[in-house]
Design an enzyme around this catalytic site. Structure first.
Site, PDB file in Angstrom:
ATOM      1  N   VAL A  95       9.373 105.102  77.559  1.00  0.00           N
ATOM      2  CA  VAL A  95       9.513 106.116  78.616  1.00  0.00           C
ATOM      3  C   VAL A  95       8.203 106.181  79.411  1.00  0.00           C
ATOM      4  CG1 VAL A  95       8.870 108.024  77.071  1.00  0.00           C
ATOM      5  CG2 VAL A  95      10.202 108.496  79.122  1.00  0.00           C
ATOM      6  N   CYS A  97       1.445 114.447  58.352  1.00  0.00           N
ATOM      7  CA  CYS A  97       1.211 114.709  56.922  1.00  0.00           C
ATOM      8  C   CYS A  97      -0.207 115.191  56.616  1.00  0.00           C
ATOM      9  CB  CYS A  97       1.503 113.481  56.076  1.00  0.00           C
ATOM     10  SG  CYS A  97       1.452 113.900  54.323  1.00  0.00           S
ATOM     11  N   LYS A 143       3.919 118.299  59.725  1.00  0.00           N
ATOM     12  CA  LYS A 143       4.670 117.171  60.303  1.00  0.00           C
ATOM     13  C   LYS A 143       4.900 116.076  59.252  1.00  0.00           C
ATOM     14  CE  LYS A 143       2.783 118.258  64.843  1.00  0.00           C
ATOM     15  NZ  LYS A 143       3.982 118.921  65.333  1.00  0.00           N
ATOM     16  N   THR A 144       6.091 116.077  58.645  1.00  0.00           N
ATOM     17  CA  THR A 144       6.409 115.114  57.584  1.00  0.00           C
ATOM     18  C   THR A 144       7.827 114.580  57.759  1.00  0.00           C
ATOM     19  OG1 THR A 144       7.410 116.774  56.136  1.00  0.00           O
ATOM     20  CG2 THR A 144       5.028 116.485  55.943  1.00  0.00           C
ATOM     21  N   ALA A 145       8.126 113.487  57.040  1.00  0.00           N
ATOM     22  CA  ALA A 145       9.488 112.942  57.044  1.00  0.00           C
ATOM     23  C   ALA A 145      10.469 113.948  56.447  1.00  0.00           C
ATOM     24  CB  ALA A 145       9.540 111.636  56.259  1.00  0.00           C
ATOM     25  N   CYS A 199       5.450 117.884  51.057  1.00  0.00           N
ATOM     26  CA  CYS A 199       4.373 116.911  51.023  1.00  0.00           C
ATOM     27  C   CYS A 199       4.124 116.523  49.573  1.00  0.00           C
ATOM     28  CB  CYS A 199       3.128 117.548  51.645  1.00  0.00           C
ATOM     29  SG  CYS A 199       1.767 116.408  51.771  1.00  0.00           S
TER      30      CYS A 199
HETATM   31  C1  UQ1 Z   1      12.276 114.275  51.598  1.00  0.00           C
HETATM   32  O1  UQ1 Z   1      13.398 114.672  51.841  1.00  0.00           O
HETATM   33  C2  UQ1 Z   1      11.747 113.178  52.337  1.00  0.00           C
HETATM   34  O2  UQ1 Z   1      12.499 112.570  53.288  1.00  0.00           O
HETATM   35  C3  UQ1 Z   1      13.100 111.366  52.978  1.00  0.00           C
HETATM   36  C4  UQ1 Z   1      10.460 112.749  52.100  1.00  0.00           C
HETATM   37  O3  UQ1 Z   1       9.975 111.772  52.877  1.00  0.00           O
HETATM   38  C5  UQ1 Z   1       9.550 110.612  52.383  1.00  0.00           C
HETATM   39  C6  UQ1 Z   1       9.648 113.371  51.091  1.00  0.00           C
HETATM   40  O4  UQ1 Z   1       8.505 112.980  50.879  1.00  0.00           O
HETATM   41  C7  UQ1 Z   1      10.195 114.460  50.314  1.00  0.00           C
HETATM   42  C8  UQ1 Z   1       9.361 115.074  49.240  1.00  0.00           C
HETATM   43  C9  UQ1 Z   1      11.474 114.902  50.577  1.00  0.00           C
HETATM   44  C10 UQ1 Z   1      12.046 116.071  49.809  1.00  0.00           C
HETATM   45  C11 UQ1 Z   1      12.947 115.615  48.706  1.00  0.00           C
HETATM   46  C12 UQ1 Z   1      13.027 116.138  47.483  1.00  0.00           C
HETATM   47  C13 UQ1 Z   1      14.020 115.588  46.526  1.00  0.00           C
HETATM   48  C14 UQ1 Z   1      12.160 117.243  47.014  1.00  0.00           C
END
Ligand code: UQ1
Length: 415
Positions: free
Chosen positions: A81, A166, A310-312, A346
């Protein structure tokens, strides 16, 4: 020659959030209704970068060609973009095309900005400089290379005061490095410091206490509210500035330096005052994920101004809410939208087989899945992080089938 094309749903960005979103709507809508816009040739499972930096996984375990990440029934526009035009319901691309949409999901993510720290880029590009970062697919392997040749001296790990991917990862790589030194019998030859721009090690009290205890048990020196400004490879010094008093500058000698640069959203978003706030993040309603002004625009993932880590895992939880809400808006149904509670998680890897599993919501209250104290280091959590979550990511999350552990949490807490 530039082209004009239109679609029902444009998803901008093919990271975790964009691929999962495109997959869900690719199944819901007729073929060719969803366009996924991203120029990248590869897709990275970024949660693995810490383990790669610590020498526990190989780089090839975190990367796949983009055409394997792009979901079925979705048209991949391999372009990026250039500018957003929400008033005209279209975007312009770097190749000069125009893509118009009925609905748009912005999932462009954030990236480290190496230029914010003077001398950083050169230091990273210099083999044997001792300077590294797990925050880039280009430099993540250098982290373990530098660790392997470290023989003693000052080891420094930094974290900026502004939002990053993260927020726990700068400490995870430190704990993995510390354990590596112990295994090599050179821990007593190193002074380890963690220098952070933030006033705490972690923003949730429960995990903050656990991490503080660990740092003190391992004789790790902590320095708060100091941001890195420059790196001098000649003198092997890092210069930091107080976040409270900008006049206050200090220098630290290093032999090994793991740096996390400040992050930013891509310019197309950052520079767009209709879509973004003054920090460059997409302004969405923090519960519904709908844009504050443009109701046919939603945001998900790191680029959105959501006040959570900010995490997956956060993205997984957001995909469930986004799907319900965008589907409802597409159908013209005006009833109340679903709400995201800010869930994020995390897995704080604190050693080669140890992990604290932080899970919390917008109020920074723990929201734990397992009926055990997740603030304690456990092998189970490490095993989940290293061996269970990667396949969950590739086969479920990227396909839009994993919306986080909320259901599992309810089942495990029955009774
Ligand atoms: C999660 O859902 C997720 O997404 C795929 C992650 O990313 C890699 C995580 O690190 C974590 C901890 C979760 C949460 C899942 C559980 C079972 C606590």
């Amino acid at each position: 020659m530039s082209r004009v094309r239109s679609c029902k749903l444009l998803v901008v960005g093919a990271g975790s959030a964009g691929c999962a979103t495109a997959a869900m709507f690719g199944r819901l809508l007729p073929k060719h209704s969803v366009v996924l816009l991203d120029a990248a040739k590869e897709h990275y499972y970024q949660p693995m970068f810490t383990l790669i930096g610590g020498g526990l996984k190989n780089f090839n375990q975190c990367v796949r060609p983009m055409n394997e990440a792009v979901p079925k029934n979705v048209t991949w526009a391999q372009d990026s973009v250039e500018s957003f035009h929400p008033d005209k319901d279209c975007v312009r691309t770097a190749q000069g095309d125009e893509i118009s949409y009925d609905f748009m999901v912005v999932a462009v993510g954030i990236r480290p900005n190496y230029d914010k720290i003077e001398g950083l880029k050169d230091a990273l590009d210099c083999k044997g400089s001792g300077v590294c970062t797990i925050y880039s697919p280009v430099y993540v392997q250098k982290t373990f290379e530098e660790l392997k040749v470290f023989k003693g001296g000052n080891m420094i790990f930094t974290q900026p005061s502004t939002p990053i991917k993260c927020a726990g990862a700068p400490q995870k790589i430190m704990h993995l490095a510390e354990e590596h030194l112990r295994k090599c019998n050179i821990r007593d030859k190193a002074e380890i410091s963690f220098i952070t721009g933030l006033p705490v090690l972690f923003s949730v009290k429960k995990y903050e206490e656990a991490l503080k205890d660990l740092a003190s048990q391992k004789s790790i020196h902590t320095v708060f509210e100091k941001d890195v400004k420059s790196i001098n490879l000649g003198t092997k010094e890092v210069t930091v500035q107080s976040t409270k008093n900008t006049e206050e500058i200090s220098k630290y000698k290093f032999d090994f330096l793991h740096v996390v640069p400040p992050h930013q959203t891509p310019y197309a978003l950052r520079g767009n005052k209709e879509l973004a706030d003054s920090d460059g993040y997409l302004t969405v309603n923090k519960y519904t994920l709908q844009h504050d002004v443009y109701k046919n625009v939603f945001g998900i993932g790191d680029c959105a101004n959501l006040p959570t880590s900010k995490t997956a895992a956060a993205i997984a939880a957001q995909t469930g809410v986004l799907y319900k809400n965008l589907k409802q808006v597409m159908e013209g149904n005006k009833s109340k939208l679903a709400e995201y509670d800010g869930y994020t998680s995390c897995p704080l890897v604190t050693g080669q087989r140890k992990c604290i599993l932080a899970e919390f919501d917008y109020d920074r209250n723990p929201l734990e899945t397992f009926p055990v104290d997740q603030g304690k280091e456990r092998m189970l959590f490490y095993w989940m992080k290293a061996h269970v979550l990667p396949p969950v990511y590739w086969s479920m999350m990227l396909r839009g089938y994993w919306h986080g552990p909320a259901l599992l949490r309810k089942i495990l807490h029955l009774g």
